[in-house]
Design a protein around this motif. Sequence first.
Motif, mmCIF file in Angstrom:
data_model
loop_
_atom_site.group_PDB
_atom_site.id
_atom_site.type_symbol
_atom_site.label_atom_id
_atom_site.label_comp_id
_atom_site.label_asym_id
_atom_site.label_seq_id
_atom_site.Cartn_x
_atom_site.Cartn_y
_atom_site.Cartn_z
ATOM 1 N N TYR A 189 6.235 10.466 -2.842
ATOM 2 C CA TYR A 189 6.299 9.223 -3.098
ATOM 3 C C TYR A 189 7.579 8.695 -3.695
ATOM 4 O O TYR A 189 8.172 7.700 -3.676
ATOM 5 C CB TYR A 189 5.018 8.834 -3.987
ATOM 6 N N MET A 209 -11.184 0.379 -5.094
ATOM 7 C CA MET A 209 -10.348 1.125 -6.085
ATOM 8 C C MET A 209 -11.141 1.674 -7.079
ATOM 9 O O MET A 209 -12.016 1.230 -7.572
ATOM 10 C CB MET A 209 -9.305 0.007 -6.506
ATOM 11 N N ASN A 263 0.854 -1.097 -0.016
ATOM 12 C CA ASN A 263 0.095 0.032 0.069
ATOM 13 C C ASN A 263 0.882 1.331 0.156
ATOM 14 O O ASN A 263 1.002 2.249 0.937
ATOM 15 C CB ASN A 263 -1.039 -0.026 1.123
ATOM 16 N N SER A 312 -5.179 4.328 -3.978
ATOM 17 C CA SER A 312 -4.589 3.833 -3.120
ATOM 18 C C SER A 312 -5.303 3.593 -1.544
ATOM 19 O O SER A 312 -5.826 4.534 -1.351
ATOM 20 C CB SER A 312 -3.224 4.545 -2.814
ATOM 21 N N SER A 341 -2.728 13.059 -4.166
ATOM 22 C CA SER A 341 -1.381 12.327 -4.498
ATOM 23 C C SER A 341 -0.260 13.542 -4.319
ATOM 24 O O SER A 341 -0.586 14.623 -4.748
ATOM 25 C CB SER A 341 -1.617 11.982 -6.191
ATOM 26 N N TYR A 391 1.505 4.271 -1.500
ATOM 27 C CA TYR A 391 1.127 5.831 -1.308
ATOM 28 C C TYR A 391 0.639 5.837 -0.048
ATOM 29 O O TYR A 391 1.176 6.919 0.762
ATOM 30 C CB TYR A 391 -0.062 6.074 -2.307
ATOM 31 N N THR A 392 -0.222 5.099 0.580
ATOM 32 C CA THR A 392 -0.818 5.395 1.930
ATOM 33 C C THR A 392 0.427 5.059 3.058
ATOM 34 O O THR A 392 0.253 5.839 3.929
ATOM 35 C CB THR A 392 -1.950 4.417 2.313
#
Length: 423
Positions: free
Chosen positions: A80, A54, A12, A42, A75, A14-15
Amino acid sequence: MNPVFALVDCNNFYTSCERRFRPDLAGAPIVVLSNNDGCIISRSAEAKAMGIKMGVPFYQIEPYLTQQGVAVFSSNYALYADMSARVMSILEQESPRVEIYSIDEAFLDLSGMESVATLADFGRHIRTTVQQWTGITVCVGIAPSKTLSKLANHAAKRYPATGGVVDLTSPERQRRLLQLVPVDEVWGVGRRLSKRLYKDGIKTALDLACCHPKTIRQQYSVVLERTVRELNGESCLSLEDVTPTKQQIICSRSFGERITCFQSMREAVCEYTVRAAEKLREEGQTAKRINLFMRTNRHNPAEPQYMPSLGAELPVPTDDTRDLVAAAIRLLRSSWKDGYRYMKAGVMLTDFYEPGVYQPGLFDDAHTRPNAKALMSVLDKINHSGKGQVFLAGQGVQKEWRMKRLHVSPAYTTNWRSLPVVK
């Protein structure tokens, strides 16, 4: 020496990056949104357990997320990308050969490692090191082929009892796992192909592995034949040590608000070209051709539609932002039409050359700006320092067209002003 691959995949991702700098969100459900806060791309494990899907449009589920106390983030690609670089740097220290497959995945060559330690122990070492040094949790799948390592990683994520590491070098373990995995979970088997395989009675990864390779090649393709061989432990896909040179660079975005005036579009095109030029220099290439495209909203047939796409050859290949922006603006002037509500635009650079390789014709205008290379180098150094930005006036200041990111987190690792302050 028999090849052994490990696929290291961040959980996971991005989170996980968002939670890394927000300890108050430990155990809380988190979702990350796409560009313009459009849809969910995500989810943390807690959000998945709540049944959040999703790709669900954010506006449809926003009241529910608020009611349930789900943390929502836009985002944050700067964060990231930097966290990814840190993870990949660790993997490159631990393995002699690494292929970075995506922002959160990498293949490692573990051939010969079993003489030093058991492969499972080495996988656990990688998992522990990445967790301690970056705060990102990874799962490790180990197998004699890249396709099997993908499935091993899938099992490492799905079954908590594995501890996040699965060694699939044993043929017996391979068969047991292949029997449990639906054929559409196999790397390279897409939705359309899986439907055809289901019709032919091939429903699990083991069913596919038991097919004769030559028969699969005749009935399907040589690519699927290669997959069959990989499922049987035969390595057909080698590790790519060097990332292949890109054939094109595209920078495009959907606008936060529809653009109806030329000046706003000019600012957007200028900004996208600047970013494309930066990527070009990162690749160590120069471009001979530039393309520009604009789009209205094709999903709204009630609006007038206009989707131009123009290209132009440059006199000589260049990575100079000024030359590329000038060419992009010329294309914009040629293709712009009033009376439309533009939702997206983009710039594409193609026809790449190594610097200094291109041989101009006898009558070509091969003039280049003096000190261009030094100027671009200084520009990139300042803009990558995290201490400030130097930009062209044509990029604008207000940028009301810029994509919406109403829930974006600070760029903790790439901007000095975003560093947390402890009082």
